[in-house]
Structures are given as structure tokens and as C-alpha cells.
Design an enzyme around this catalytic site. Structure first.
Site, PDB file in Angstrom:
ATOM      1  N   ALA A 182     -21.272   2.489  -2.684  1.00  0.00           N
ATOM      2  CA  ALA A 182     -22.596   1.863  -2.534  1.00  0.00           C
ATOM      3  C   ALA A 182     -23.648   2.915  -2.171  1.00  0.00           C
ATOM      4  O   ALA A 182     -24.745   2.940  -2.736  1.00  0.00           O
ATOM      5  CB  ALA A 182     -22.544   0.768  -1.466  1.00  0.00           C
TER       6      ALA A 182
ATOM      7  N   GLY B  34      -6.920  -1.127  -7.016  1.00  0.00           N
ATOM      8  CA  GLY B  34      -6.950  -2.096  -8.117  1.00  0.00           C
ATOM      9  C   GLY B  34      -7.944  -1.770  -9.207  1.00  0.00           C
ATOM     10  O   GLY B  34      -7.576  -1.404 -10.322  1.00  0.00           O
ATOM     11  N   GLY B  35      -9.235  -1.901  -8.918  1.00  0.00           N
ATOM     12  CA  GLY B  35     -10.211  -1.592  -9.953  1.00  0.00           C
ATOM     13  C   GLY B  35     -11.537  -2.288  -9.744  1.00  0.00           C
ATOM     14  O   GLY B  35     -11.907  -2.636  -8.629  1.00  0.00           O
TER      15      GLY B  35
ATOM     16  N   GLU C  87      -5.610  -9.710 -11.492  1.00  0.00           N
ATOM     17  CA  GLU C  87      -5.282  -9.771 -10.068  1.00  0.00           C
ATOM     18  C   GLU C  87      -5.415 -11.206  -9.588  1.00  0.00           C
ATOM     19  O   GLU C  87      -5.931 -12.068 -10.314  1.00  0.00           O
ATOM     20  CB  GLU C  87      -6.178  -8.818  -9.256  1.00  0.00           C
ATOM     21  CG  GLU C  87      -5.846  -7.352  -9.530  1.00  0.00           C
ATOM     22  CD  GLU C  87      -6.738  -6.355  -8.815  1.00  0.00           C
ATOM     23  OE1 GLU C  87      -7.636  -6.770  -8.062  1.00  0.00           O
ATOM     24  OE2 GLU C  87      -6.537  -5.153  -9.020  1.00  0.00           O
TER      25      GLU C  87
ATOM     26  N   ASP D 177     -19.103   0.910  12.364  1.00  0.00           N
ATOM     27  CA  ASP D 177     -20.272   1.558  12.995  1.00  0.00           C
ATOM     28  C   ASP D 177     -21.588   0.961  12.493  1.00  0.00           C
ATOM     29  O   ASP D 177     -22.518   0.740  13.267  1.00  0.00           O
ATOM     30  CB  ASP D 177     -20.289   3.066  12.709  1.00  0.00           C
ATOM     31  CG  ASP D 177     -19.028   3.766  13.187  1.00  0.00           C
ATOM     32  OD1 ASP D 177     -18.398   3.266  14.130  1.00  0.00           O
ATOM     33  OD2 ASP D 177     -18.673   4.810  12.601  1.00  0.00           O
TER      34      ASP D 177
ATOM     35  N   HIS E 259      -5.178  -8.224   3.287  1.00  0.00           N
ATOM     36  CA  HIS E 259      -4.520  -7.993   1.995  1.00  0.00           C
ATOM     37  C   HIS E 259      -3.057  -8.375   2.141  1.00  0.00           C
ATOM     38  O   HIS E 259      -2.412  -7.996   3.123  1.00  0.00           O
ATOM     39  CB  HIS E 259      -4.658  -6.521   1.588  1.00  0.00           C
ATOM     40  CG  HIS E 259      -4.333  -6.276   0.150  1.00  0.00           C
ATOM     41  ND1 HIS E 259      -3.049  -6.352  -0.337  1.00  0.00           N
ATOM     42  CD2 HIS E 259      -5.126  -5.991  -0.902  1.00  0.00           C
ATOM     43  CE1 HIS E 259      -3.069  -6.102  -1.645  1.00  0.00           C
ATOM     44  NE2 HIS E 259      -4.330  -5.890  -2.009  1.00  0.00           N
TER      45      HIS E 259
ATOM     46  N   ARG F 204      -6.107 -14.103  -2.348  1.00  0.00           N
ATOM     47  CA  ARG F 204      -5.511 -13.372  -1.228  1.00  0.00           C
ATOM     48  C   ARG F 204      -5.313 -14.176   0.041  1.00  0.00           C
ATOM     49  O   ARG F 204      -4.333 -13.989   0.746  1.00  0.00           O
ATOM     50  CB  ARG F 204      -6.416 -12.196  -0.877  1.00  0.00           C
ATOM     51  CG  ARG F 204      -6.215 -11.100  -1.815  1.00  0.00           C
ATOM     52  CD  ARG F 204      -6.993  -9.907  -1.423  1.00  0.00           C
ATOM     53  NE  ARG F 204      -6.872  -9.027  -2.551  1.00  0.00           N
ATOM     54  CZ  ARG F 204      -7.664  -8.021  -2.791  1.00  0.00           C
ATOM     55  NH1 ARG F 204      -8.650  -7.753  -1.955  1.00  0.00           N
ATOM     56  NH2 ARG F 204      -7.473  -7.271  -3.842  1.00  0.00           N
TER      57      ARG F 204
ATOM     58  N   HIS G   9      -8.047  -5.781   5.539  1.00  0.00           N
ATOM     59  CA  HIS G   9      -8.389  -5.030   4.332  1.00  0.00           C
ATOM     60  C   HIS G   9      -9.881  -4.968   4.079  1.00  0.00           C
ATOM     61  O   HIS G   9     -10.426  -3.907   3.765  1.00  0.00           O
ATOM     62  CB  HIS G   9      -7.686  -5.697   3.145  1.00  0.00           C
ATOM     63  CG  HIS G   9      -7.915  -5.031   1.832  1.00  0.00           C
ATOM     64  ND1 HIS G   9      -7.592  -3.700   1.611  1.00  0.00           N
ATOM     65  CD2 HIS G   9      -8.421  -5.498   0.658  1.00  0.00           C
ATOM     66  CE1 HIS G   9      -7.892  -3.390   0.353  1.00  0.00           C
ATOM     67  NE2 HIS G   9      -8.417  -4.446  -0.234  1.00  0.00           N
TER      68      HIS G   9
ATOM     69  N   ARG H 152     -13.056 -12.765  -0.393  1.00  0.00           N
ATOM     70  CA  ARG H 152     -13.482 -12.003  -1.570  1.00  0.00           C
ATOM     71  C   ARG H 152     -12.440 -12.069  -2.685  1.00  0.00           C
ATOM     72  O   ARG H 152     -11.235 -11.901  -2.442  1.00  0.00           O
ATOM     73  CB  ARG H 152     -13.716 -10.534  -1.175  1.00  0.00           C
ATOM     74  CG  ARG H 152     -14.012  -9.642  -2.351  1.00  0.00           C
ATOM     75  CD  ARG H 152     -14.348  -8.244  -1.898  1.00  0.00           C
ATOM     76  NE  ARG H 152     -13.249  -7.539  -1.294  1.00  0.00           N
ATOM     77  CZ  ARG H 152     -12.290  -6.914  -1.967  1.00  0.00           C
ATOM     78  NH1 ARG H 152     -12.270  -6.927  -3.289  1.00  0.00           N
ATOM     79  NH2 ARG H 152     -11.334  -6.281  -1.321  1.00  0.00           N
TER      80      ARG H 152
ATOM     81  N   SER I  54     -15.232  -5.881  -4.997  1.00  0.00           N
ATOM     82  CA  SER I  54     -15.934  -5.109  -3.956  1.00  0.00           C
ATOM     83  C   SER I  54     -16.572  -3.831  -4.491  1.00  0.00           C
ATOM     84  O   SER I  54     -17.728  -3.533  -4.174  1.00  0.00           O
ATOM     85  CB  SER I  54     -15.001  -4.771  -2.799  1.00  0.00           C
ATOM     86  OG  SER I  54     -13.882  -4.091  -3.268  1.00  0.00           O
TER      87      SER I  54
HETATM   88  C1  SIN Z   1      -5.916  -3.947  -4.618  1.00  0.00           C
HETATM   89  O1  SIN Z   1      -5.723  -3.064  -5.432  1.00  0.00           O
HETATM   90  O2  SIN Z   1      -5.123  -4.852  -4.429  1.00  0.00           O
HETATM   91  C2  SIN Z   1      -7.184  -3.909  -3.824  1.00  0.00           C
HETATM   92  C3  SIN Z   1      -8.354  -4.141  -4.668  1.00  0.00           C
HETATM   93  C4  SIN Z   1      -9.374  -4.918  -3.918  1.00  0.00           C
HETATM   94  O3  SIN Z   1      -9.359  -4.911  -2.683  1.00  0.00           O
HETATM   95  O4  SIN Z   1     -10.177  -5.596  -4.542  1.00  0.00           O
END
Ligand code: SIN
Length: 535
Positions: free
Chosen positions: A32, A64-65, A129, A224, A245, A291, A352, A387, A392
Site C-alpha cells: 500500500a 496466496g496471491g 481459495e 503501531d 488463518h 476462513r 493473520h 476478509r 488484501s
Molecule cells: C494465503 O495464502 O492463504 C494467504 C493469502 C491471504 O491472506 O489472502
């Protein structure tokens, strides 16, 4: 909640510390922050401040991506619906729509800057995912998307003559004058405390997973930015929503490595100690439920089987494909004698991703004039109470760009000779320094894990509230002199807000599972819990 803690962590006097001037100050150098830097007008001097090196951010470790509609079989409505469904009825639908529609353009932009995503037959390879109805996750280096994306944006920003980076620099506090953010007070070994004055400031400090004993987050993720924004008077919301996670490597002696959800997207099973595949007992989507559902189910199964973890099993998948798709995880597990193509991988949930944070609008504007924010430190409305996987990095790209553009336009309106206000923070009476910072930090992480973790209830939360309140009483008012001490003060500040919000929300929604209020209660709780420091 009554204001607690002091406005500034340390004393300073404008005549006794160096001053530095920049047009735009960006605090944090993850995806970001660097995307924001890339959106600043080249006429404006931009300073990016990072606690450690640029490579030390949550973005860097993303496996992940990035989610985006890149396949003609998929469409925006699907991605929007999946995001809202995962988010437990708390997403801002207009924000979800905006982010989802921008995703393909932001991914193409990264490719233009040299990011090399994995390909299949010449086209982008798209993974799946949890919670996604279609294959739409672009990924790189198999299971190291963050590393590749950060390489590309670090190289791109390094080429910009107007962007400078101060690494190994701890940002203590945002400077405010008459309610307007005017830069930040920072500290590094070379210059000590320094007042950095900026026409506009962008906060991109990432998450707070280090508040928990079990976490996928790197050491820098101590909340922070959340804490300094709170002290400065910005609005924060949704602090009760920490995402756990489901699959974090659980081997004595190993660090708590993330085991990407993409493994389940490729067909990996979750099994218990007896080898039983259990997820369908909890949700019809099985291993690919969102998740919150998977983490909560794993904890129940661990309890049922009286075992400290469950396992990921990939032994039924093509071994060569598994090694190629997950080279980083294969290498990490091999260090502990586990061959992921044959052996079961011991996993359990860990903290996570922080959904709660500084409230921002669609431009990345916070409630404080002069302050913008993007990424995990914010609550933009995209994620709601949980999320969706791989949204993200996408949020960081979209809101980084928006906040950068907004801050840039605002800074261009301000004259170069803007007056520096006379802000000082007087020293306090100092008690003899008997604090064992490491001990309190570890105790806090343990307490958060046990009492404000995957499953919560009144007794544990009340105990956490009382204990953290007591620690705050003797830690927050001290003038500590090390980054470990300031991190602890930030962690306690954030923990207090998280516990307060978790106690108030008397229902279960997304990642916030209250055993004493197990139902979703839209009639009373389809709303945000908001904090703003008085005064
Ligand atoms: C993951 O690879 O499981 C994490 C990816 C994410 O947090 O979106």
C-alpha cells in the site's frame, strides 16, 4: 471509552530536535505504501519511512496471491458476492464494487511494472481459495506472490527521483496541530528523535498479528499505525475483527509459517489425528469454506480429538505439480523432515489479518485532515467481519493508489513556506525503570491468544480487560526509550480497544465468535463499533 494513555509517547521540544521537511510523508513501505508513493506527483518530494528494511512487511510474506476477475467465465458480480458473503454482512457494498472493478487494471499495472505472475499455457494461471466461487487468484513464484510483487514495486519506486526511503526508523507519533496532521515524530539511531513536517501524510503501517502468540505476521506487525492514529484522534472501527488463518505450520521449533490456503484450492484435505476428513461435517463447502468457518471448525475438531493440531494432506495429489506449485512450503517443511507430497503437514489457526483499523473513505481519507491511510491499518469497508482470501494485496493496491492520488492533489494546493506550528511534549516525572518489556509482551500475546482468540466469551474477555487495563496503567504513562518499549505501548493500546470492542459485540459475526452469543444478530449488531480518543 474514556481516553487512556498520553497523547505523545515521548517528550520532545522543537528547539532540541532536528527538523526535516517533505511534501508527502508515507509511513510504511509495504504494498500500500509503495503503491501510494507511485501515485505522487513527481514535483512533490516524498519520504517513505519504514521501521526496518523495505522488505520487512506483511505484503512481502503474502503467499496466496491477488484476487481479480481475469477470466471470461468469471464476472465482477461473482467476486462482489463472494466478498460480501465472506464478510458476514458488514461490508460496504459500494466499496466492494469499486475495489473488485479496479482489480484487473491494478493487476495489469503490476505486470507493466515487471511483476512476473505464474502462467499456464501462456495465460495467467488462476488459483482458487476459500470462499471464492471461481478461479481468480493470480500468483507468483508458486507460493511467494508477495516477494515477487514487492520486488517489482521496490524496483519501480527506486527509479523515482522524488521518492526517498528512511529505513530502520521508528515512527513514534503523528504530529497534530489544531486537529490537522502535520507529519510525524520519528526516531532512528543516526539522528535520534526528528520532527518530519509534511504537507500530507499517508499511513500504511500494516497489521497487528504480533499481539497474538500464534501468528503468521512478521515481528514488525505490532499495530503501531493503529495506535498512533488513535492517539492523534483519528476514528478507528471494527477492532474486534482479527482474522485467524486456518493453516499455520505447527511444529515445535519452527517459526509459525503460513501454509497457503491455495493448497486447499489445489485440492488438499484437512484431516484430524485419526486421518478423518472433517470439514464437511461443519460446512457444505468443505475445505473451501471461508476462513472464519474453517478456523472455527479446526479448533472444534482439535478439541474433539484432544490434539493440538490438525493436518493438511496432499498425498492424493500429483507430486510433481505440488512441488512446482508450492516450492517455498515444500522447502520449509523439508527442513523438519516433512515431504509435503507424502507426509501430513501439522497445522492450526493463527492470527493473520486485522480487519479493524483507521476508518477511511473511498479516497483513503481518514477522519483527520492531512491524514490518509491504506492497506491493513485501515477499515475501508471492503472486508467486513471476515476478509475474503487474497483481497488484501488487492486492497493495498487500490487504496494505495487512491490515497497517493488524494494526498498528492492536496499537497499541491499547499505553499512551500507552510508555517511549522510550535508543538512540544513536556517530559514527565519518571518512575524508576523496572519494567521487563519482553515479559509483558509475551504475557500479552498469550492472554490475547487464550482470551481474545478464535473463540471468545464473557469471562475470558472480562479477565483480559482487567489485566490489560492494569498493564496499561503502569506501562502507557512511562517514557520508554527503545523501540521494543514503544511497540509494547502500541500493542497494549490496541489490545485494549480490541477487547473493549469484543466485549461490546454481543453476537457472533465473521471472525468474532462469542460462545455466549453464538447467533448472528442483524437486528442489533449490523453496525460498526467506533473508537475516537477524546480531546
Ligand atoms: C494465503 O495464502 O492463504 C494467504 C493469502 C491471504 O491472506 O489472502
Amino acid at each position: 471509552m474514556r481516553a487512556f494513555g498520553r497523547r505523545y509517547l515521548v517528550p520532545f521540544h522543537p528547539k532540541r530536535v532536528p527538523h526535516h521537511f517533505t511534501d508527502v510523508l508515507i509511513i510504511g513501505g509495504g504494498l500500500a505504501g509503495l503503491r501510494a508513493a507511485l501515485a505522487i506527483d513527481p514535483k512533490l518530494q516524498t519520504l517513505v519511512i519504514t521501521k526496518l528494511a523495505l522488505q520487512q512487511s506483511n505484503s512481502q510474506y503474502a503467499q496466496g496471491g491477488i484476487a481479480g476477475v481475469m477470466d471470461p467465465e468469471d464476472n465482477f458480480a461473482n467476486h462482489v458476492a463472494d466478498t460480501i458473503r465472506a464478510g458476514g454482512d458488514l461490508c460496504d457494498e459500494a466499496i466492494v464494487e469499486l475495489v473488485v472493478r479496479e482489480a484487473p487494471r491494478r493487476i495489469q499495472e503490476l505486470i507493466g511494472w515487471g511483476a512476473r505472475f505464474d502462467l499456464e499455457s501462456g495465460s495467467l494461471a488462476l488459483g482458487r481459495e476459500g470462499g471464492h466461487s471461481h478461479d481468480r487468484i493470480v500468483h507468483a513464484l508458486g507460493d511467494a506472490t508477495g516477494r515477487e510483487v514487492m520486488r517489482a514495486v521496490i524496483e519501480k519506486t527506486a527509479g523515482l527521483r522524488n521518492v526517498d526511503n528512511w529505513s530502520d526508523t521508528f515512527t513514534l507519533d503523528l504530529l497534530t496541530h489544531e486537529g490537522v496532521v502535520r507529519g510525524a515524530l520519528v526516531w532512528n539511531l543516526k539522528h535520534g528523535k526528528t520532527l518530519v513536517w509534511a504537507k500530507q501524510t499517508i499511513l500504511c503501517t500494516g497489521g497487528a498479528g504480533q499481539l497474538y502468540r500464534e501468528t503468521t505476521n512478521p515481528d514488525v506487525a505490532t499495530g503501531d499505525g493503529h495506535a498512533m492514529a488513535y492517539r492523534a484522534g483519528a476514528e478507528l472501527r471494527d477492532m474486534e475483527f482479527m482474522q485467524f488463518h486456518p493453516t499455520v505450520l505447527y511444529i515445535a521449533g519452527s517459526s509459525r509459517n503460513l501454509i497457503t490456503e491455495a493448497m486447499r484450492g489445489e485440492g488438499a484435505y484437512l484431516v484430524d489425528r485419526a486421518g478423518k476428513r472433517f470439514m464437511f461435517e461443519y460446512d457444505e463447502r468443505g475445505e473451501l469454506a471461508p476462513r472464519d468457518v474453517v478456523s472455527q471448525s479446526i479448533v472444534l475438531q482439535m478439541e474433539k480429538t484432544r490434539h493440538p493440531n490438525v493436518y493438511l494432506d496432499l498425498s492424493h495429489l500429483d507430486a510433481e505439480r505440488v512441488r512446482k506449485r508450492f516450492p517455498g512450503i515444500a522447502a520449509c517443511c523439508a527442513e523438519f523432515g516433512i515431504d509435503i507430497t507424502r507426509d501430513r503437514i501439522p497445522v492450526r489457526p493463527g492470527a493473520h489479518y486485522m480487519m479493524g483499523g483507521v476508518t477511511v473513505d473511498d479516497h483513503g481519507r481518514t477522519t483527520l485532515p492531512g491524514l490518509w491511510a491504506a492497506g491493513e491499518v485501515t477499515s475501508s469497508g471492503l472486508h467486513g467481519a471476515n476478509r475474503l482470501a487474497s483481497n488484501s494485496l488487492l486492497e493495498g493496491l487500490v487504496f494505495g493508489a487512491h490515497a497517493g492520488e488524494g494526498a498528492s492533489a492536496a499537497a499541491l494546493q499547499i505553499d512551500d513556506d507552510f508555517r511549522v506550528p510550535l508543538i512540544e511534549n513536556a517530559p514527565q516525572e519518571q518512575a524508576a525503570d523496572l519494567l521487563d518489556i519482553v515479559d509483558i509482551r509475551n504475557s500479552l500475546k498469550s492472554l490475547m491468544w487464550h482470551s481474545v482468540g478464535v473463540r471468545r466469551e464473557l469471562a475470558g474477555l472480562s479477565d483480559a480487560e482487567e489485566t490489560i487495563g492494569r498493564w496499561c496503567g503502569y506501562v502507557l504513562n512511562r517514557q520508554l526509550t527503545t523501540s521494543a518499549g514503544w511497540e509494547l505501548q502500541n500493542m497494549l493500546t490496541i489490545a485494549r480497544l480490541m477487547v473493549d470492542a469484543a466485549l461490546r459485540r454481543q453476537e457472533s459475526r465473521g471472525t468474532h465468535l462469542r460462545l455466549d452469543f453464538p447467533e448472528l444478530d442483524n437486528a442489533h449488531w449490523r453496525k460498526h463499533i467506533v473508537f475516537q480518543r477524546e480531546g
